[in-house]
Motif scaffolding. Sequence first.
Motif, mmCIF file in Angstrom:
data_model
loop_
_atom_site.group_PDB
_atom_site.id
_atom_site.type_symbol
_atom_site.label_atom_id
_atom_site.label_comp_id
_atom_site.label_asym_id
_atom_site.label_seq_id
_atom_site.Cartn_x
_atom_site.Cartn_y
_atom_site.Cartn_z
ATOM 1 N N ALA A 219 106.690 90.838 102.576
ATOM 2 C CA ALA A 219 105.987 89.936 103.501
ATOM 3 C C ALA A 219 106.725 89.889 104.846
ATOM 4 N N ASP A 220 108.056 89.846 104.798
ATOM 5 C CA ASP A 220 108.837 89.840 106.043
ATOM 6 C C ASP A 220 108.561 91.105 106.852
ATOM 7 N N TYR A 221 108.525 92.234 106.149
ATOM 8 C CA TYR A 221 108.308 93.492 106.862
ATOM 9 C C TYR A 221 106.883 93.560 107.432
ATOM 10 N N ALA A 222 105.923 93.051 106.651
ATOM 11 C CA ALA A 222 104.537 93.043 107.142
ATOM 12 C C ALA A 222 104.472 92.248 108.451
ATOM 13 N N ASP A 223 105.154 91.090 108.485
ATOM 14 C CA ASP A 223 105.180 90.290 109.722
ATOM 15 C C ASP A 223 105.836 91.078 110.849
ATOM 16 N N LYS A 224 106.945 91.728 110.496
ATOM 17 C CA LYS A 224 107.718 92.435 111.521
ATOM 18 C C LYS A 224 106.903 93.539 112.193
ATOM 19 N N ILE A 225 106.067 94.237 111.410
ATOM 20 C CA ILE A 225 105.297 95.335 112.032
ATOM 21 C C ILE A 225 103.915 94.869 112.505
ATOM 22 N N GLY A 226 103.721 93.554 112.531
ATOM 23 C CA GLY A 226 102.492 93.022 113.146
ATOM 24 C C GLY A 226 101.262 93.086 112.266
ATOM 25 N N PHE A 227 101.454 93.079 110.941
ATOM 26 C CA PHE A 227 100.281 93.070 110.044
ATOM 27 C C PHE A 227 99.643 91.691 110.092
ATOM 28 N N LYS A 228 98.369 91.651 110.461
ATOM 29 C CA LYS A 228 97.709 90.348 110.623
ATOM 30 C C LYS A 228 96.769 90.031 109.460
ATOM 31 N N GLY A 229 96.679 90.968 108.501
ATOM 32 C CA GLY A 229 95.727 90.773 107.398
ATOM 33 C C GLY A 229 96.280 89.893 106.296
ATOM 34 N N GLN A 230 95.558 89.872 105.182
ATOM 35 C CA GLN A 230 95.991 89.073 104.037
ATOM 36 C C GLN A 230 96.857 89.913 103.101
ATOM 37 N N LEU A 231 97.909 89.308 102.574
ATOM 38 C CA LEU A 231 98.668 89.921 101.484
ATOM 39 C C LEU A 231 98.113 89.342 100.194
ATOM 40 N N LEU A 232 97.812 90.213 99.243
ATOM 41 C CA LEU A 232 97.123 89.761 98.036
ATOM 42 C C LEU A 232 97.853 90.224 96.777
ATOM 43 N N ILE A 233 97.907 89.333 95.798
ATOM 44 C CA ILE A 233 98.427 89.716 94.480
ATOM 45 C C ILE A 233 97.239 89.794 93.530
ATOM 46 N N GLU A 234 97.228 90.856 92.727
ATOM 47 C CA GLU A 234 96.107 91.043 91.793
ATOM 48 C C GLU A 234 96.588 90.763 90.365
ATOM 49 N N PRO A 235 96.170 89.641 89.776
ATOM 50 C CA PRO A 235 96.645 89.338 88.421
ATOM 51 C C PRO A 235 96.005 90.226 87.353
ATOM 52 N N LYS A 236 96.769 90.462 86.307
ATOM 53 C CA LYS A 236 96.258 91.186 85.120
ATOM 54 C C LYS A 236 97.196 90.823 83.966
ATOM 55 N N PRO A 237 96.671 90.468 82.807
ATOM 56 C CA PRO A 237 97.542 89.918 81.765
ATOM 57 C C PRO A 237 98.295 90.948 80.944
ATOM 58 N N LYS A 238 97.700 92.118 80.769
ATOM 59 C CA LYS A 238 98.325 93.143 79.928
ATOM 60 C C LYS A 238 97.764 94.492 80.339
ATOM 61 N N GLU A 239 98.403 95.541 79.855
ATOM 62 C CA GLU A 239 98.005 96.914 80.157
ATOM 63 C C GLU A 239 98.349 97.282 81.590
ATOM 64 N N PRO A 240 99.354 98.090 81.874
ATOM 65 C CA PRO A 240 100.056 98.870 80.847
ATOM 66 C C PRO A 240 101.128 98.122 80.041
ATOM 67 N N THR A 241 101.792 97.100 80.588
ATOM 68 C CA THR A 241 102.813 96.470 79.739
ATOM 69 C C THR A 241 102.149 95.423 78.845
ATOM 70 N N LYS A 242 102.874 95.058 77.800
ATOM 71 C CA LYS A 242 102.324 94.073 76.869
ATOM 72 C C LYS A 242 102.245 92.700 77.524
ATOM 73 N N HIS A 243 103.324 92.336 78.231
ATOM 74 C CA HIS A 243 103.348 91.047 78.947
ATOM 75 C C HIS A 243 103.463 91.334 80.434
ATOM 76 N N GLN A 244 102.354 91.283 81.144
ATOM 77 C CA GLN A 244 102.431 91.467 82.604
ATOM 78 C C GLN A 244 102.862 90.135 83.232
ATOM 79 N N TYR A 245 103.731 90.218 84.236
ATOM 80 C CA TYR A 245 104.196 88.967 84.852
ATOM 81 C C TYR A 245 103.091 88.231 85.614
ATOM 82 N N ASP A 246 102.203 88.995 86.259
ATOM 83 C CA ASP A 246 101.110 88.346 87.010
ATOM 84 C C ASP A 246 99.915 88.136 86.085
ATOM 85 N N PHE A 247 100.084 87.332 85.045
ATOM 86 C CA PHE A 247 99.109 87.227 83.956
ATOM 87 C C PHE A 247 97.706 86.845 84.429
ATOM 88 N N ASP A 248 97.605 85.740 85.119
ATOM 89 C CA ASP A 248 96.289 85.262 85.565
ATOM 90 C C ASP A 248 96.477 84.446 86.838
#
Length: 438
Positions: A219-248
Motif C-alpha cells: 500500500a505504501d508503494y502504491a501511494d508512492k507511485i501515485g496509484f489512485k485506484g482501489q486496493l482490494l483483497i479477495e477472500p477465499k476460505p480454502k483451495e489451494p491451502t486447507k486453511h486460507q488466511y483470507d477466509f471470508d
Amino acid sequence: MDYFFPNIPVISYEGPNSRNPFAFRFYNPDEVILGKTMKEHLRFSMAYWHTLCATGTDPFGRGTAIRPYEESASNDPMELAKIKMRAGFELMQKLQIPYFCFHDCDVAPEGNSLAEFSRNLDEMADLAEELMTQTGIKLLWGTANLFSHPRYVHGAATSCSADVFAYAAAQVKKALELTVRLKGENYVFWGGREGYETLLNTDFSLELDNLARFLSLAADYADKIGFKGQLLIEPKPKEPTKHQYDFDVAGVLGFLQKYGLEGRFKLNIEANHATLAGHTFQHELAMARINNALGSIDANQGDLLLGWDTDQFPTNIYETTLCMLEVLKQGGIAPGGLNFDAKVRRGSFTPEDLFLGHIAGMDGFARGLRIAAALITDKVFDEFIEKRYQSFQIGIGASIVNGEATLESLAVHAHTLDEIKLESGRQEYLETLLNLYI
Ligand code: XUL
Ligand code: CO
C-alpha cells in the motif's frame, strides 16, 4: 479487428425473443436503467487467465481447448503471448466488454529471471497500451500471481522463507507499476497460497503478522507511485491451502482492523468463494457493503454439489438478481466492476464457446440488473424491513439506538411489560414476491 475469430460477429442486443446464439437477449449496453446505462452499471471485465490462458486441463487429463489462432506461433513464448493478447482484444471488442483483468504471468512469460520477466512485461505493456488506445478497452485490475510457481509452495507473504517474501514483494512492485502504467482502476490481492496445511509446522502468528507487513508495504508503494485506484483483497476460505488466511469477508475485515489497514483496502467478492465459505454470495456482498468495503466483484458461480472452485459462468438468475440488489443499494460498483472469473467447461472446447460463455454471463447479469432495479423501484422489501424494525424509532428502541439506554433503564422498561407482541417474518411471502419479479 476481425482476424482471430473470423466467424464471430460483433455481439449485439436482439431482445429476449432472439434465438441467435451470438446475440444478447438482456444486455443492451446503452439502455438506461435507474439513470445509468447498463454498461455503466455492470462494468464487465474479461479475466485474462481463464479466457486466454486456460487449456482445460484437470487432474485427470490434459487440455482440450482448441485455439487455432495459437498455432501460428513459433516456439517463441513472447510471440505466443502477443497472439493471445491480440486475440483477447478482438474477443472483448466483439463482446463489447469494456474492461479486462490480468495476473503478471498471464500476459508475459516469466523467463529465467526476475529481470527477464520484467523486460517481457514491459514489452507486453507496450502492446497492451497500443491495443487499449485502439479499442478503448480499459484495465479493471492488475495482480501478481504469487501461487503457481514452485517457489511459492509454502506461501508468498506467509512463506517460511524471507527470500520468498522478498521475491513476492518484487513481483507485486512490478505488477503495481504496470497497473499504474496501464491506468488500472484497482489492484487485487488474492492470497493464493497464504494459508497453511498443518499447525505442526506453522508459526501461525508470524505468518499473519507478515501478511499484514506485506500488504502495508504494498500500500505504501502504491501511494508512492501515485496509484489512485482501489486496493482490494479477495477472500477465499480454502483451495489451494486447507486453511486460507483470507477466509471470508468477516475474517478479512477483522484482520484489516487488527493491523490498522481497514482504511486502505476494500474487498473483491467472488461468488464461488462465498459459497465455499458456507455463505451465500449475497451475504458476502452485504457484509462488505455495510462495512463500506465492497470494492469489486468476481462474477462467476460454483456448483453446490461440488466442494471446489468450479468458476462457472454466472447463469443463476436468483444469484445475479440478489447480487445486483446489493450493488444498487450501494449506489454502484465503480471503480470496481464485474469480472468474469469464469471458465468454459472442459467439454466446451471451441473458440465459439468462449463467446457463448461470456454471453451467458453477461445476459445473466443483465437480467439480474433489470430485476433488481424493479425490486428497488417498487420498494418490494424496503418497506417491509423498515416496518419490521420500527420499534427502534420510538421510546425504548430509540433510546437504545441513540445510546441513552443503560442496562438499568432497559430492566425498568422490561419490568413494565406484560406480554411482548411479535409479528411474523413472512419469509415465504417475501420469497413469493421475489419470484414474481424474477
Ligand atoms: C482464484 C481466484 C483468482 C483471483 C485473482 O480462486 O479467484 O483468480 O481472482 O488472483
Ligand atoms: Co477470483
